[in-house]
Design an enzyme around this catalytic site. Structure first.
Site, PDB file in Angstrom:
ATOM      1  N   GLY A 162       0.858  -1.187   0.000  1.00 42.05           N
ATOM      2  CA  GLY A 162       0.000   0.000   0.000  1.00 42.05           C
ATOM      3  C   GLY A 162       0.893   1.236   0.000  1.00 42.05           C
ATOM      4  O   GLY A 162       2.096   1.155  -0.278  1.00 42.05           O
ATOM      5  N   ILE A 164       2.188   3.058   2.340  1.00 43.97           N
ATOM      6  CA  ILE A 164       3.372   3.093   3.222  1.00 43.97           C
ATOM      7  C   ILE A 164       4.451   2.148   2.692  1.00 43.97           C
ATOM      8  O   ILE A 164       5.631   2.511   2.619  1.00 43.97           O
ATOM      9  CB  ILE A 164       2.980   2.761   4.681  1.00 43.97           C
ATOM     10  CG1 ILE A 164       1.996   3.807   5.215  1.00 43.97           C
ATOM     11  CG2 ILE A 164       4.227   2.700   5.576  1.00 43.97           C
ATOM     12  CD1 ILE A 164       1.411   3.521   6.591  1.00 43.97           C
ATOM     13  N   THR A 238       6.174  -1.748  11.613  1.00 46.74           N
ATOM     14  CA  THR A 238       5.561  -0.466  11.985  1.00 46.74           C
ATOM     15  C   THR A 238       4.071  -0.491  11.634  1.00 46.74           C
ATOM     16  O   THR A 238       3.440   0.558  11.526  1.00 46.74           O
ATOM     17  CB  THR A 238       6.233   0.717  11.246  1.00 46.74           C
ATOM     18  OG1 THR A 238       6.245   0.440   9.839  1.00 46.74           O
ATOM     19  CG2 THR A 238       7.647   0.958  11.733  1.00 46.74           C
ATOM     20  N   ARG A 240       1.057  -3.377  12.552  1.00 42.69           N
ATOM     21  CA  ARG A 240       0.285  -3.780  13.730  1.00 42.69           C
ATOM     22  C   ARG A 240       0.924  -5.038  14.321  1.00 42.69           C
ATOM     23  O   ARG A 240       1.317  -5.951  13.592  1.00 42.69           O
ATOM     24  CB  ARG A 240      -1.169  -4.091  13.373  1.00 42.69           C
ATOM     25  CG  ARG A 240      -2.048  -2.891  13.142  1.00 42.69           C
ATOM     26  CD  ARG A 240      -2.293  -2.060  14.406  1.00 42.69           C
ATOM     27  NE  ARG A 240      -3.222  -0.959  14.189  1.00 42.69           N
ATOM     28  CZ  ARG A 240      -2.859   0.276  13.803  1.00 42.69           C
ATOM     29  NH1 ARG A 240      -1.594   0.560  13.599  1.00 42.69           N
ATOM     30  NH2 ARG A 240      -3.785   1.216  13.652  1.00 42.69           N
ATOM     31  N   GLU A 269      -0.653  -3.534  23.652  1.00 41.41           N
ATOM     32  CA  GLU A 269      -0.042  -2.224  23.927  1.00 41.41           C
ATOM     33  C   GLU A 269      -0.741  -1.587  25.113  1.00 41.41           C
ATOM     34  O   GLU A 269      -1.970  -1.637  25.164  1.00 41.41           O
ATOM     35  CB  GLU A 269      -0.139  -1.321  22.682  1.00 41.41           C
ATOM     36  CG  GLU A 269       0.646  -1.923  21.513  1.00 41.41           C
ATOM     37  CD  GLU A 269       0.551  -1.108  20.218  1.00 41.41           C
ATOM     38  OE1 GLU A 269      -0.053  -0.023  20.234  1.00 41.41           O
ATOM     39  OE2 GLU A 269       1.082  -1.578  19.207  1.00 41.41           O
ATOM     40  N   HIS A 288       4.728   2.637  19.429  1.00 39.87           N
ATOM     41  CA  HIS A 288       3.693   2.970  18.444  1.00 39.87           C
ATOM     42  C   HIS A 288       3.763   4.452  18.051  1.00 39.87           C
ATOM     43  O   HIS A 288       2.792   5.199  18.242  1.00 39.87           O
ATOM     44  CB  HIS A 288       2.301   2.609  18.970  1.00 39.87           C
ATOM     45  CG  HIS A 288       1.309   2.378  17.875  1.00 39.87           C
ATOM     46  ND1 HIS A 288       0.343   1.417  17.936  1.00 39.87           N
ATOM     47  CD2 HIS A 288       1.133   2.989  16.666  1.00 39.87           C
ATOM     48  CE1 HIS A 288      -0.388   1.446  16.831  1.00 39.87           C
ATOM     49  NE2 HIS A 288       0.074   2.393  16.044  1.00 39.87           N
TER      50      HIS A 288
END
Ligand code: GLV
Length: 327
Positions: A162, A164, A238, A240, A269, A288
């Protein structure tokens, strides 16, 4: 005189006033202002009679919450990821979901590269080396000191192509890396060699995880996948935490299958204090912070507000994650 009731909105974090202004003009705001994140009970109570919700990825917008909020028409999250929202339940209720793609792409790709470089060149370990007073007269410089891995000339495998993933690929080209990529949809990207997931794992010296968490990607990198990874690779996530089996990753880091890892996102988290990751020297950990620059966060806040205002005014959300609600 007749008053038309203004829509009610809950905002679960304080946002910059400049970003909030269009929302103040359009709705009655209840803003959670405490430094602690809003707890579940408070969220349920305060969202009960709202028309719109502006939330963070820390809030679970699940079927129970959606069912309790009978008047809710639009959920706008200040994140690109929407795995904290029950999309099927929202869509069934005709609730539009807004999110913030695009504006955090380059920022997140920058952090991906920061982690690739830090893990490969042992930057955090080297910093600890000095702070722990291990750097002394008798070991001032020697050929084997803190040896890492070269990015240049190495192969980077990008999982998820995608926006990123593609931004990571552009950076990798400038570092003179060979870039392979795999995506669920089989997307072709210029400069990226399309590979099967297994082929990518076997050939990559560096692996970057850049895809969304969904039922199909949960635990994509499971124990079997770690056994296919090229020995001595560096893994960066980076995206999930739920995409990677954390225990299998720890084992790979301990046993040398992975040379190092750079991890920004975790299965749970905040990271639990007894996580084995904390004891491994060859892991760089960040909490995160993929999109954590002022510029990116301001743009995310403005985009989340624009989505919410559009939804409250009965318009299509500029960035809607479940456009099926429009029929
Ligand atoms: C951050 O993880 C986001 O989804 O925006």
């Amino acid at each position: 005189m007749m008053h038309t009731a203004r829509p009610k909105v809950l905002v679960t974090r304080q946002l910059p006033e400049s970003a909030l202004a269009p929302l103040r003009a359009a709705a009655e705001l209840d803003i959670w202002q405490q430094p602690r994140q809003i707890g579940r009970a408070q969220l349920l109570a305060r969202a009960a009679d709202v028309d719109g919700l502006l939330c963070m990825l820390t809030e679970q917008i699940d079927a129970e919450l959606l069912q309790r909020c009978a008047g809710l028409r639009v959920v706008s999250t200040m994140s690109v990821g929407i795995d904290h929202i029950d999309q099927a339940a929202a869509s069934r209720r005709g609730i539009a979901i807004g999110h913030t793609p695009g504006v955090l792409v380059e920022t997140t790709a920058d952090l991906t590269f920061a982690l690739l470089l830090a893990a490969a060149r042992r930057v955090v370990e080297a910093d600890r080396y000095i702070r722990n007073q291990c750097w002394r007269d008798d070991n001032r410089w020697y050929p084997e000191m803190l040896l890492g891995r070269d990015l240049h000339g190495a192969t980077l495998g990008i999982i998820g192509l995608g926006a990123i993933g593609q931004a990571v690929a552009r950076r990798a080209a400038a570092f003179n890396m060979r870039v392979m990529g795999w995506s669920r949809s089989g997307r072709e990207v210029a400069g990226v060699e399309a590979a099967s997931l297994n082929g990518l794992l076997a050939e990559s010296d560096f692996i970057s995880v850049n895809l969304a968490l969904a039922e199909e990607t949960r635990m994509l990198l499971d124990r079997a996948a770690f056994e296919r990874i090229k020995p001595g690779a560096v893994l960066v996530n980076t995206a999930r935490g739920g995409i990677v089996d954390e225990l299998a990753m720890c084992q790979a880091l301990r046993g040398g299958r992975l040379f190092a890892a750079g991890i920004d996102v975790f299965g749970r988290e905040p990271l639990e204090p007894d996580s084995e990751l904390l004891a491994l020297p060859n892991v760089v950990l960040t909490p995160h912070i993929g999109s954590a620059t002022r510029h990116a966060r301001e743009q995310m806040a403005s985009m989340a507000v624009a989505n919410l205002v559009a939804g409250l005014q009965g318009r299509e959300l500029p960035h809607c994650a479940n456009p099926g609600v429009y029929g």
